[in-house]
Design a protein around this motif. Sequence first.
Motif, short mmCIF file in Angstrom:
data_model
loop_
_atom_site.label_atom_id
_atom_site.label_comp_id
_atom_site.label_asym_id
_atom_site.label_seq_id
_atom_site.Cartn_x
_atom_site.Cartn_y
_atom_site.Cartn_z
N ALA A 83 -17.30 1.63 5.53
CA ALA A 83 -16.22 0.83 6.11
C ALA A 83 -16.26 -0.55 5.47
O ALA A 83 -17.34 -1.13 5.30
CB ALA A 83 -16.37 0.73 7.63
N THR A 84 -15.09 -1.07 5.13
CA THR A 84 -15.05 -2.36 4.46
C THR A 84 -13.75 -3.09 4.82
O THR A 84 -12.76 -2.46 5.20
CB THR A 84 -15.14 -2.18 2.93
OG1 THR A 84 -15.10 -3.46 2.30
CG2 THR A 84 -14.03 -1.32 2.40
N ASN A 85 -13.78 -4.40 4.70
CA ASN A 85 -12.57 -5.21 4.88
C ASN A 85 -11.95 -5.47 3.51
O ASN A 85 -12.66 -5.59 2.51
CB ASN A 85 -12.91 -6.56 5.53
CG ASN A 85 -13.42 -6.38 6.95
OD1 ASN A 85 -12.96 -5.50 7.68
ND2 ASN A 85 -14.38 -7.20 7.35
N PRO A 86 -10.63 -5.56 3.44
CA PRO A 86 -10.02 -5.90 2.14
C PRO A 86 -10.35 -7.34 1.75
O PRO A 86 -10.68 -8.18 2.61
CB PRO A 86 -8.52 -5.72 2.40
CG PRO A 86 -8.36 -5.86 3.87
CD PRO A 86 -9.63 -5.37 4.50
N SER B 45 -8.91 -0.91 -6.16
CA SER B 45 -10.04 -1.62 -6.78
C SER B 45 -9.87 -3.12 -6.65
O SER B 45 -10.83 -3.85 -6.38
CB SER B 45 -10.17 -1.23 -8.26
OG SER B 45 -10.42 0.14 -8.39
N VAL B 46 -8.64 -3.60 -6.83
CA VAL B 46 -8.39 -5.04 -6.73
C VAL B 46 -8.50 -5.51 -5.29
O VAL B 46 -9.07 -6.56 -4.99
CB VAL B 46 -6.99 -5.37 -7.31
CG1 VAL B 46 -6.65 -6.84 -7.09
CG2 VAL B 46 -6.94 -5.02 -8.78
N ASN B 47 -7.98 -4.72 -4.35
CA ASN B 47 -7.97 -5.12 -2.94
C ASN B 47 -9.35 -5.06 -2.30
O ASN B 47 -9.61 -5.78 -1.33
CB ASN B 47 -7.01 -4.24 -2.15
CG ASN B 47 -5.56 -4.67 -2.30
OD1 ASN B 47 -5.19 -5.75 -1.87
ND2 ASN B 47 -4.76 -3.84 -2.93
N THR B 48 -10.23 -4.19 -2.78
CA THR B 48 -11.54 -4.01 -2.14
C THR B 48 -12.69 -4.53 -2.98
O THR B 48 -13.83 -4.52 -2.50
CB THR B 48 -11.78 -2.51 -1.87
OG1 THR B 48 -11.74 -1.79 -3.11
CG2 THR B 48 -10.74 -1.96 -0.94
N THR B 49 -12.44 -4.95 -4.21
CA THR B 49 -13.49 -5.37 -5.17
C THR B 49 -14.49 -4.26 -5.44
O THR B 49 -15.62 -4.54 -5.83
CB THR B 49 -14.23 -6.64 -4.68
OG1 THR B 49 -15.00 -6.31 -3.52
CG2 THR B 49 -13.26 -7.76 -4.38
N LEU B 50 -14.12 -3.01 -5.18
CA LEU B 50 -14.98 -1.87 -5.50
C LEU B 50 -14.55 -1.30 -6.84
O LEU B 50 -13.36 -1.24 -7.14
CB LEU B 50 -14.90 -0.79 -4.42
CG LEU B 50 -15.30 -1.20 -3.00
CD1 LEU B 50 -15.10 -0.03 -2.04
CD2 LEU B 50 -16.75 -1.66 -2.96
N SER B 51 -15.51 -0.84 -7.63
CA SER B 51 -15.20 -0.33 -8.96
C SER B 51 -14.49 1.02 -8.86
O SER B 51 -14.64 1.76 -7.88
CB SER B 51 -16.49 -0.19 -9.77
OG SER B 51 -17.35 0.76 -9.17
N GLY B 52 -13.75 1.36 -9.91
CA GLY B 52 -13.03 2.63 -9.96
C GLY B 52 -13.93 3.84 -9.85
O GLY B 52 -13.63 4.77 -9.09
N PRO B 53 -15.06 3.88 -10.59
CA PRO B 53 -15.96 5.05 -10.47
C PRO B 53 -16.49 5.26 -9.06
O PRO B 53 -16.68 6.39 -8.63
CB PRO B 53 -17.10 4.71 -11.44
CG PRO B 53 -16.50 3.78 -12.43
CD PRO B 53 -15.47 2.99 -11.68
N LEU B 54 -16.72 4.17 -8.32
CA LEU B 54 -17.23 4.31 -6.95
C LEU B 54 -16.13 4.82 -6.02
O LEU B 54 -16.38 5.70 -5.18
CB LEU B 54 -17.77 2.97 -6.45
CG LEU B 54 -18.43 2.97 -5.07
CD1 LEU B 54 -19.58 3.95 -5.02
CD2 LEU B 54 -18.91 1.57 -4.70
#
Length: 668
Positions: free
Chosen positions: A467-470, A481-490
């Motif tokens: 669970a994460t906040n944008p 990826s931009v909204n969550t700062t999580l990488s594409g592979p993840l």
Amino acid sequence: MYDERPENILTDFLTEYYSDQIESILLSSDHRLHYPLYVDFAELMEHDSLLGHEILNYPTEYLPLFDQAARWAQELVCKEVKKVWELERRSQGLECPAPSIKEFVHVRIEICGPMFDNPDFCPSIGRVRVKHRGILLTLKGTVIRSGATKMIEGERMYECRKCKHRFKVHPELESRNSIPKPTACPSEKSKYCESTSFQLLEGNQVCHDYQEIKIQESTQLLGVGAIPRSIPVILQDDLVDVVKAGDEVIVTGVLTAKWSPDLKDVRCDLEPVLVANYVRRINEIKLDIEIPDDIRQQFENFWSEFKDTPLKGRNAILRAICPQVYGLFTVKLAVTLTLIGGVQHVDASGTKVRGESHLLLVGDPGTGKSQFLKFAAKLSKRSVITTGLGSTSAGLTVTAVKDGGEWMLEAGALVLADGGLCCIDEFDSMREHDRATIHEAMEQQTISVAKAGLVTTLSTRSIVFGATNPKGQYDPDQSLSVNTTLSGPLISRFDIVLVLLDTKNPDWDKVVSDHILDQAEPEKDKCHEDMGKKWPLSLLRRYIHFVKEYFRPTLSKAAEEVISSYYQLQRRSATENAARTTVRMLESLIRLAQAHARLMFRNEVTQLDAITAILCIESSMTTSAIVDSVGNALHSNFTDNPDQEYAIQEQQILAKLKSFDEFPDFNQ
């Protein structure tokens, strides 16, 4: 106390109940191995209850007698086995090894049943006290640390220089397994031999395999704020390397004390340690979820009642998911499908394709993300909850610790959740390096370790629920990826990524506030709801466990065509969702369709299951390729006629897929 010696009683017991095990030991070819002889304690109590209680209270005296009885039982059984062996060799000319008596046979006592509920002999690890010292204990926990296998000296033979008496000296556990030098001659024949001069006899040295592990009590049994306690366990001979870090185990042994290691500026104290007699992994065993026949019949009656309206029956189950949160039908369906999961299979190259699904909730504060995490942890038979801010890569995967001059591996959250659920709240708070460490754990379901000279691979067959906040205000025009700062592979490793946006809808706010106020008045709530139609938490846990255990759904031809067409359509229209439209999405569709078939109490994946999986995937896309309006998952609610609504969605989706099939460049 006994009319006959305890060894004779135990020998008769072993030959009567366990002649098959003894026979297999006799026919084994290697004389140097240590062989276990597994004994059910309930059968021993039935044979001689008085002797059984003596073994419980004085195991250090009676367990060596039990091992001696195992050698005597071998001699008795060997005579019968030799006769059969000679007859078979003469008649058939078989070249099988001759039965022989083995020197190293250890009786392993398994305590289960009503005795396992006795807190005096089966306490929790945190309740172990001085009163338990010297009795046979059974502890249940999770292996959090596994030491290297060592070799220790088992005994030494000394000879008195004065009376020539020979005697054995065994190591003392309290003094770190060192063998003390004898202080006086123990000869019984020469009572007045007070010699202090001895000669060590070489050439008859006996060594044992030795390993130390540490087990920790399960966090499921602890209250909020309680710190899980742990205890070291000593494994010897055939028990060595039976378990590894992350395994759920039951250990029976004798509680004793051991001097803590010599460390600078640390006081040397006695610490409790359990010398194991029996170890059993319970990873594959149903932990505490039993499915009686009447409960199974209740499930079948439920689905026969909703035979004509199956989706209405499905929604009745989904309403029991996190009932304190109003609506959120899409999230509750995604959570249920994630917990149930698909079927693990092996492809043509021999590579395992995981059956566990992963779920990520991205949402504004106050949308109930943590509530779903906590409820999912209650439904899973094994779960670990952590937060991204307080978890390092070592805390999530595995860490190397130094204990007494020796490096050991200590399991992290993903390893401890092996076979269960790992909930990670505040997923965005993790450092980039720490997030990268779980890539392998999520897809390959293993963790490769190379730390402090320890190179190994640990199993992490767990569901990851994040669970994460944008990042700031969610921008629908940007990618995940931009909204969550999580990488594409993840992101591609998550089967479903649901975005919950608080759009401040006045009508929705009114409905939600009424629901929360109704819950604040329990008596009013009871009047309005029929309690007979609600699924309690215990029944829901049993249902999820049952469908995972007994159903192995296979894809029908119609389901295959729908999934294949949708995957190809997504690949063609993938512009902003490049991180999601990979081959992993195709595997996710299959897993979700299988999970929905299990939820619907079926062994075949139909077109309905495939289209439901597509709707789940569509909900996790920022731009829809097939459904005109996916809508906000936060405002998705249960409908009165789900079967009718599905029929409309089915026509819409099949029409889009059919028009796609008619594209001229479809097969180019």
